[in-house]
Motif scaffolding. Structure first.
Motif, mmCIF file in Angstrom:
data_model
loop_
_atom_site.group_PDB
_atom_site.id
_atom_site.type_symbol
_atom_site.label_atom_id
_atom_site.label_comp_id
_atom_site.label_asym_id
_atom_site.label_seq_id
_atom_site.Cartn_x
_atom_site.Cartn_y
_atom_site.Cartn_z
ATOM 1 N N SER A 194 15.230 48.456 74.600
ATOM 2 C CA SER A 194 14.853 47.829 75.858
ATOM 3 C C SER A 194 13.578 48.506 76.368
ATOM 4 O O SER A 194 13.546 49.720 76.574
ATOM 5 C CB SER A 194 15.978 47.984 76.875
ATOM 6 O OG SER A 194 15.544 47.574 78.141
ATOM 7 N N ALA B 28 22.145 48.016 80.165
ATOM 8 C CA ALA B 28 21.868 48.013 78.729
ATOM 9 C C ALA B 28 23.117 48.394 77.926
ATOM 10 O O ALA B 28 23.357 47.839 76.853
ATOM 11 C CB ALA B 28 20.716 48.966 78.416
ATOM 12 N N ARG C 63 25.344 45.437 77.803
ATOM 13 C CA ARG C 63 24.775 44.479 76.852
ATOM 14 C C ARG C 63 25.175 44.820 75.418
ATOM 15 O O ARG C 63 25.502 43.935 74.626
ATOM 16 C CB ARG C 63 23.260 44.456 77.010
ATOM 17 C CG ARG C 63 22.630 43.190 76.541
ATOM 18 C CD ARG C 63 21.172 43.151 76.920
ATOM 19 N NE ARG C 63 20.431 43.206 75.690
ATOM 20 C CZ ARG C 63 19.324 43.883 75.497
ATOM 21 N NH1 ARG C 63 18.813 44.584 76.464
ATOM 22 N NH2 ARG C 63 18.715 43.863 74.354
ATOM 23 N N ARG D 64 27.465 42.425 72.932
ATOM 24 C CA ARG D 64 27.067 42.063 71.562
ATOM 25 C C ARG D 64 28.169 42.401 70.572
ATOM 26 O O ARG D 64 28.454 41.660 69.653
ATOM 27 C CB ARG D 64 25.795 42.817 71.163
ATOM 28 C CG ARG D 64 24.553 42.166 71.573
ATOM 29 C CD ARG D 64 23.402 42.842 70.908
ATOM 30 N NE ARG D 64 22.175 42.505 71.577
ATOM 31 C CZ ARG D 64 21.070 43.198 71.499
ATOM 32 N NH1 ARG D 64 21.046 44.302 70.795
ATOM 33 N NH2 ARG D 64 19.995 42.820 72.121
#
Length: 181
Positions: A149, A170, A173, A177
Motif C-alpha cells: 500500500s 490494510a 484488507r 483477501r
C-alpha cells in the motif's frame, strides 16, 4: 476488528510470530493542525520513523499492530502486541531483538515454546529449532504485503492515530483477501 477475527478461530494460531519494521515518513507528514504544540509533536513524530510491531500467524496474517518510536528497541513494544486477549500460541517465533529474560518468561508462562535465537553476549545458551525458526519469514512477508500500500510505504499521515488507523485498514484488507479465497 482484528480482535474479532482472532477470536473467531479462522486462522491457525498455534504458531505466532512477532517482529517490527520501520516506516519512513514523507516530508509532507509534518505540520499537523491544532496549534504549535501539536505541530511540534507531529514533526518529532514524523522524524522518529515510527516502528510498527506486529504479531502474525503462520499464514502471514496480522493479528495485532502497534506503533512505537523508531529509536526504541524491538522488545519495548512486545507487551503492547502480545496482550492477554490474543489466542494462546504453542510456539512464538521472534528474532534476536526480542531476546530478553522478561519476554522468555512471559512466553513460558503462557505454556508456549520461545523460538528466539540468543544474543551473542549471552553466557547461557539455549537451542533453537532452526526448521521452525526459518518460518519467521512469514512475518516479513506480512510486512511486505502491508507495504504494498503506497500510503503505508511512504507514510503521508501527519498523526500517529491516523497512520495506525490505516495500518489496521490494510490488515483487515489482508484478512478479507485470505477469507475470500
Amino acid at each position: 476488528m482484528l480482535d474479532a477475527l482472532n477470536h473467531a478461530g479462522i486462522a491457525p494460531d498455534k504458531l505466532q510470530m512477532v517482529d517490527s519494521t520501520v516506516y519512513r515518513a514523507h516530508h509532507h507528514a509534518a505540520g499537523a493542525k491544532g496549534g504549535l504544540r501539536k505541530r511540534l509533536l507531529a514533526v518529532r513524530e514524523a522524524a522518529s520513523r515510527p516502528r510498527s510491531i506486529s504479531a502474525s500467524t503462520a499464514q502471514a496474517l496480522p493479528m495485532r499492530t502497534e506503533i512505537t518510536p523508531g529509536q526504541d528497541s524491538d522488545y519495548t513494544g512486545y507487551d503492547m502486541v502480545m496482550a492477554d486477549n490474543l489466542p494462546q500460541p504453542a510456539v512464538l517465533v521472534a528474532d534476536r531483538g526480542y531476546d530478553s529474560d522478561k519476554i522468555r518468561e512471559d512466553i513460558e508462562s503462557r505454556n508456549a515454546l520461545p523460538m528466539i535465537p540468543m544474543r551473542r553476549n549471552r553466557r547461557v545458551r539455549k537451542a533453537v529449532d532452526m526448521t521452525i525458526y526459518t518460518l519467521r519469514n512469514m512475518v516479513e512477508r506480512c510486512f511486505n504485503k502491508l507495504k504494498n500500500s503506497r500510503r503505508l510505504a511512504t507514510r503521508y499521515d501527519k498523526t500517529a492515530e491516523s497512520f495506525l488507523g490505516f495500518v489496521d485498514v490494510a490488515c483487515i484488507r489482508l484478512w478479507l483477501r485470505h477469507l475470500s479465497t
